[in-house]
Write a protein that holds these residues in place. Structure first.
Motif, PDB file in Angstrom:
ATOM      1  N   UNK A 150       0.826  -1.210   0.000  1.00 46.46           N
ATOM      2  CA  UNK A 150       0.000   0.000   0.000  1.00 46.46           C
ATOM      3  C   UNK A 150       0.864   1.265   0.000  1.00 46.46           C
ATOM      4  N   UNK A 151       0.236   2.339  -0.425  1.00 48.26           N
ATOM      5  CA  UNK A 151       0.856   3.658  -0.278  1.00 48.26           C
ATOM      6  C   UNK A 151       0.157   4.318   0.911  1.00 48.26           C
ATOM      7  N   UNK A 152       0.897   4.999   1.767  1.00 46.53           N
ATOM      8  CA  UNK A 152       0.279   5.606   2.950  1.00 46.53           C
ATOM      9  C   UNK A 152       0.470   7.126   2.878  1.00 46.53           C
ATOM     10  N   UNK A 153      -0.584   7.852   3.178  1.00 48.21           N
ATOM     11  CA  UNK A 153      -0.514   9.314   3.138  1.00 48.21           C
ATOM     12  C   UNK A 153      -1.226   9.866   4.365  1.00 48.21           C
ATOM     13  N   UNK A 154      -0.970  11.137   4.651  1.00 52.87           N
ATOM     14  CA  UNK A 154      -1.744  11.754   5.726  1.00 52.87           C
ATOM     15  C   UNK A 154      -1.123  13.016   6.269  1.00 52.87           C
ATOM     16  N   UNK A 155      -2.019  13.862   6.738  1.00 50.90           N
ATOM     17  CA  UNK A 155      -1.637  15.030   7.518  1.00 50.90           C
ATOM     18  C   UNK A 155      -1.721  14.541   8.956  1.00 50.90           C
ATOM     19  N   UNK A 156      -0.584  14.151   9.516  1.00 52.39           N
ATOM     20  CA  UNK A 156      -0.583  13.383  10.763  1.00 52.39           C
ATOM     21  C   UNK A 156      -0.890  14.233  11.993  1.00 52.39           C
ATOM     22  N   UNK A 157      -1.486  13.600  13.015  1.00 50.62           N
ATOM     23  CA  UNK A 157      -1.603  14.296  14.300  1.00 50.62           C
ATOM     24  C   UNK A 157      -0.192  14.463  14.876  1.00 50.62           C
ATOM     25  N   UNK A 158       0.249  15.696  15.066  1.00 50.10           N
ATOM     26  CA  UNK A 158       1.664  15.942  15.405  1.00 50.10           C
ATOM     27  C   UNK A 158       2.058  15.365  16.763  1.00 50.10           C
ATOM     28  N   UNK A 159       1.059  15.239  17.676  1.00 54.71           N
ATOM     29  CA  UNK A 159       1.411  14.744  19.012  1.00 54.71           C
ATOM     30  C   UNK A 159       1.894  13.293  19.001  1.00 54.71           C
ATOM     31  N   UNK A 160       1.538  12.537  17.969  1.00 58.87           N
ATOM     32  CA  UNK A 160       1.995  11.132  17.935  1.00 58.87           C
ATOM     33  C   UNK A 160       2.710  10.797  16.619  1.00 58.87           C
ATOM     34  N   UNK A 161       3.332  11.813  16.003  1.00 60.80           N
ATOM     35  CA  UNK A 161       3.923  11.535  14.689  1.00 60.80           C
ATOM     36  C   UNK A 161       5.125  10.573  14.774  1.00 60.80           C
ATOM     37  N   UNK A 162       5.953  10.690  15.809  1.00 57.08           N
ATOM     38  CA  UNK A 162       7.103   9.763  15.888  1.00 57.08           C
ATOM     39  C   UNK A 162       6.636   8.326  16.119  1.00 57.08           C
ATOM     40  N   UNK A 163       5.721   8.073  17.088  1.00 52.10           N
ATOM     41  CA  UNK A 163       5.222   6.692  17.213  1.00 52.10           C
ATOM     42  C   UNK A 163       4.608   6.164  15.913  1.00 52.10           C
TER      43      UNK A 163
END
Ligand code: SAM
Length: 252
Positions: free
Chosen positions: A97-110
């Motif tokens: 799969x290809x994964x995309x997203x405007x991530x929630x910054x509080x959990x971006x490293x996990x």
């Protein structure tokens, strides 16, 4: 449906700038048959333009109110999974799969470390992150911001900061600048043993101002490696860390 009030605990900063959204969609460059998974679909800022291009799209969203909103689109090509991305069973989505997203910054490293563990199912990833985090991930040795995340991710992915995004592009506006990062699993990852690499890197950066000899003393000594342990962790390239890990593995 009532207007959604952004929830801070879910890191909700919704994209509200059409030009930026277009730029992100162009960067993703989805093809009709692509198998894309979007993380944190929110109110659909990226979801809807992606659906114009795709025959199917899976999204994960934790917020039940937003899941209701996304389902109200009644788009036949859209599958919404109400879940925490960190607990979601990725085998529900066909691979690769290809994964995309405007991530929630509080959990971006996990989230990044979670997908590192699933890299064999991933073609590539295009994410919006805090700009500072993108700079840390892509930093080279010798730089003050080079650290654990840079080494671990660079050992397994090729990567590129694509463009930066100002706070005004979001509603509500975050306090920080953002950036788009593109990551693609390396065909030949530099490291083999991810667990041992993580162990070495964690110990090496545990006291940034101390030498490696000091940080790694419970793991290996100078006689067991050709990497000069009088240096500080930030001086070692990713390849050096891999060598160090391999030398450590030989002592076990
Ligand atoms: N994609 C939308 C946009 O660009 O406007 C929303 C982006 S917003 C920065 C992050 C989204 O991730 C929110 O919709 C939030 O509810 C969702 N989210 C937060 N934590 C999550 C988690 N653990 N699992 C899945 N989604 C999560």
């Amino acid at each position: 449906m009532a207007k959604h009030i952004a929830r801070k605990r879910f890191g909700q900063n919704f994209l509200a700038d059409d030009k930026i959204i277009e730029q992100i969609i162009k960067t993703i460059a989805a093809k009709k048959n692509d198998n894309i998974l979007e993380i944190g679909a929110g109110q659909g800022a990226l979801t809807l333009p992606l659906l114009l291009r795709l025959e199917r799209l899976n999204v994960i969203e934790i917020d039940r109110d937003l899941v209701k909103l996304l389902n109200s689109f009644k788009h036949k090509n859209l599958t919404v999974h109400q879940a925490d991305v960190l607990k979601f069973d990725l085998s529900k989505i066909p691979a690769p799969m290809r994964i995309v997203g405007n991530l929630p910054y509080n959990i971006s490293s996990p989230i990044l470390l979670h997908f590192l563990a699933h890299r064999d199912k991933i073609i590539d990833m295009t994410f919006m992150l805090q700009k500072q985090v993108v700079e840390r991930i892509t930093a080279k040795n010798g730089s003050k911001i080079y650290g654990r995340l840079s080494v671990i991710l660079q050992a397994f992915f090729e990567m590129e900061m694509v463009f930066t995004v100002p706070p005004e592009a979001f509603s509500p506006a975050p306090k920080v600048d953002s950036a788009i990062i593109y990551l693609k699993p390396l065909k030949k990852p530099l490291a083999k043993n991810i667990y041992l690499l993580q162990k070495i890197v964690k110990a090496a950066f545990s006291k940034r101002r101390k030498t490696l000899r000091n940080c790694l003393k419970s793991l290996l000594i100078q006689e067991q490696t050709s990497i000069e342990l009088s240096q500080r962790a930030e001086m070692l390239s990713v390849a050096d860390f891999v060598k160090l890990t391999n030398d450590y593995e030989k002592t076990l």
